[in-house]
Every structure is written in C-alpha cells, then in structure tokens.
Design an enzyme around this catalytic site. Sequence first.
Site, PDB file in Angstrom:
ATOM      1  CG  ASP A 228      46.375 128.148  91.308  1.00 18.69           C
ATOM      2  OD1 ASP A 228      45.818 127.562  90.365  1.00 18.69           O
ATOM      3  OD2 ASP A 228      46.048 129.296  91.683  1.00 18.69           O
TER       4      ASP A 228
ATOM      5  CG  ASP B 163      44.556 131.575  86.255  1.00 17.66           C
ATOM      6  OD1 ASP B 163      45.234 132.311  85.521  1.00 17.66           O
ATOM      7  OD2 ASP B 163      43.929 130.581  85.833  1.00 17.66           O
TER       8      ASP B 163
ATOM      9  CG  ASP C 259      44.486 131.743  94.260  1.00  7.73           C
ATOM     10  OD1 ASP C 259      43.633 132.596  93.980  1.00  7.73           O
ATOM     11  OD2 ASP C 259      44.655 130.719  93.576  1.00  7.73           O
TER      12      ASP C 259
END
Length: 229
Positions: free
Chosen positions: A11, A13, A175
């Site tokens: 990922d 961000d 996240d």
Amino acid sequence: MPLPFSTLVFDLDGTLIDSAPDMTRVLNRTLAHFDRPPLTEAQVRTMVGDGSAMLVRQAFAATGAPLADETAVQPVLRHYLDTYFDDEQPSVLYPGVTETLTALAESGVRLGLCTNKPERISRKLLDALGLAPLFGAVAGGDTLPVKKPDGRHVAWVLEQLGADLAAPRAAMVGDNGNDVKAARGAGIPVVAMSYGYPRMPVADLGADLVLDRFADLPAGLERLAAMAR
C-alpha cells in the site's frame, strides 16, 4: 538466506508515506475553492484509504451539506485531483522505507504497489521520492474497474509481477482494513504497519502480523513464513 517471499505488494498512504499532511493541505484548497471551511489533519486521517471520490464526499459531509450525487461529486473531484497532481511540496517517507525497499529489491524480491490513490498521482510521488525504479507494477485506484478492498486489485499487481497465483510466494504490506480484505481476496498473507491510518485498533484489522517499524519487515516476513509452516 533468501527471503521466503518472492513478491511483495505494498500500500502507499500510511504504509510507505505519511500523506495525511499532503492530503489535508490539498483538500483544504479544494474546500476553500468551493466555499467550505477547512478540515484538520486529524479529521482527514480518518478519511484516508477509500479513494479520492470517497474522500471528497466525506470532506463535504463534514463541512456542510453533502454532495448530492455523482454529478455534484465530479467537479469537486477534478479540482482536488488536479490540485494534488500540481502540488510541489514533498511527501514524507516513513523511516526505513527507502533502505528496506532497496534491500528487498536487491535481494531479488519483486515489488508492486496497490493503492486507492489515483495512478498518475501515485506514480508522480514514487518518482519524486526516488522509489519508482524499485516497483515492477503499480495499480492506482483508477487503474482497474475495481479497487481495494476487492482482491482483484491486488491479484492484478501479482499478475503483472509474474507471480504464480496457483502457489503464490507473495504477501501484502498495508495499514488498514482495505489492505487486509484485499490480500485475503487475493489469497495471500498480509502484514499491517501499526503507524498508519487503520481507523480501528490495529490489532482488530485481522492481519497475520503487525509491525511497528518498516525496517523490521524482512525479519517480520521470516516470522510470517514460519507461522505458516
């Protein structure tokens, strides 16, 4: 010793970059353009992860009347994306990201990016941060008809990297819940970084492993492989 995973999908961000300050800055320019009050970074952090269209919808709902329909969303979204693409303030990498990704790539691990951020912005950020040469495949939120949490978003990146989907030696690193769900949909294990934008207690995400530091990823992958044996 070679790492137990030959392919890793990341990922962006909240995993590789702390983009909440950037997104807050850009989003507030768009809100001001449409005569809306600004949002705080803390507010924006709770909105990250579902793509830019959802971000502007949430921002307008938090600052006054919500956007009524897709026709109302489109001009706001265009302004936000164009402003973001033109923004020249540098994004901030989390500690250890460049060194760890470089070491993984040099060891022969194939790296891919799977983010709900638009592809042109994602690629510009990777270029600006010097990470672009490390990634063999990039999928943004507008690259395919689907995006995370749909597992086909991650599976497409794996295919582009040449991973064997019948017996993948691959893992996802993210996240939030979208990353976990997408990895599950693609049939691969997932590592969650605790410092990102999980929008819930990170222990409740359902990841196979949670790490506090990006530099701990190689050792964490060894642990993840051992857990699967």
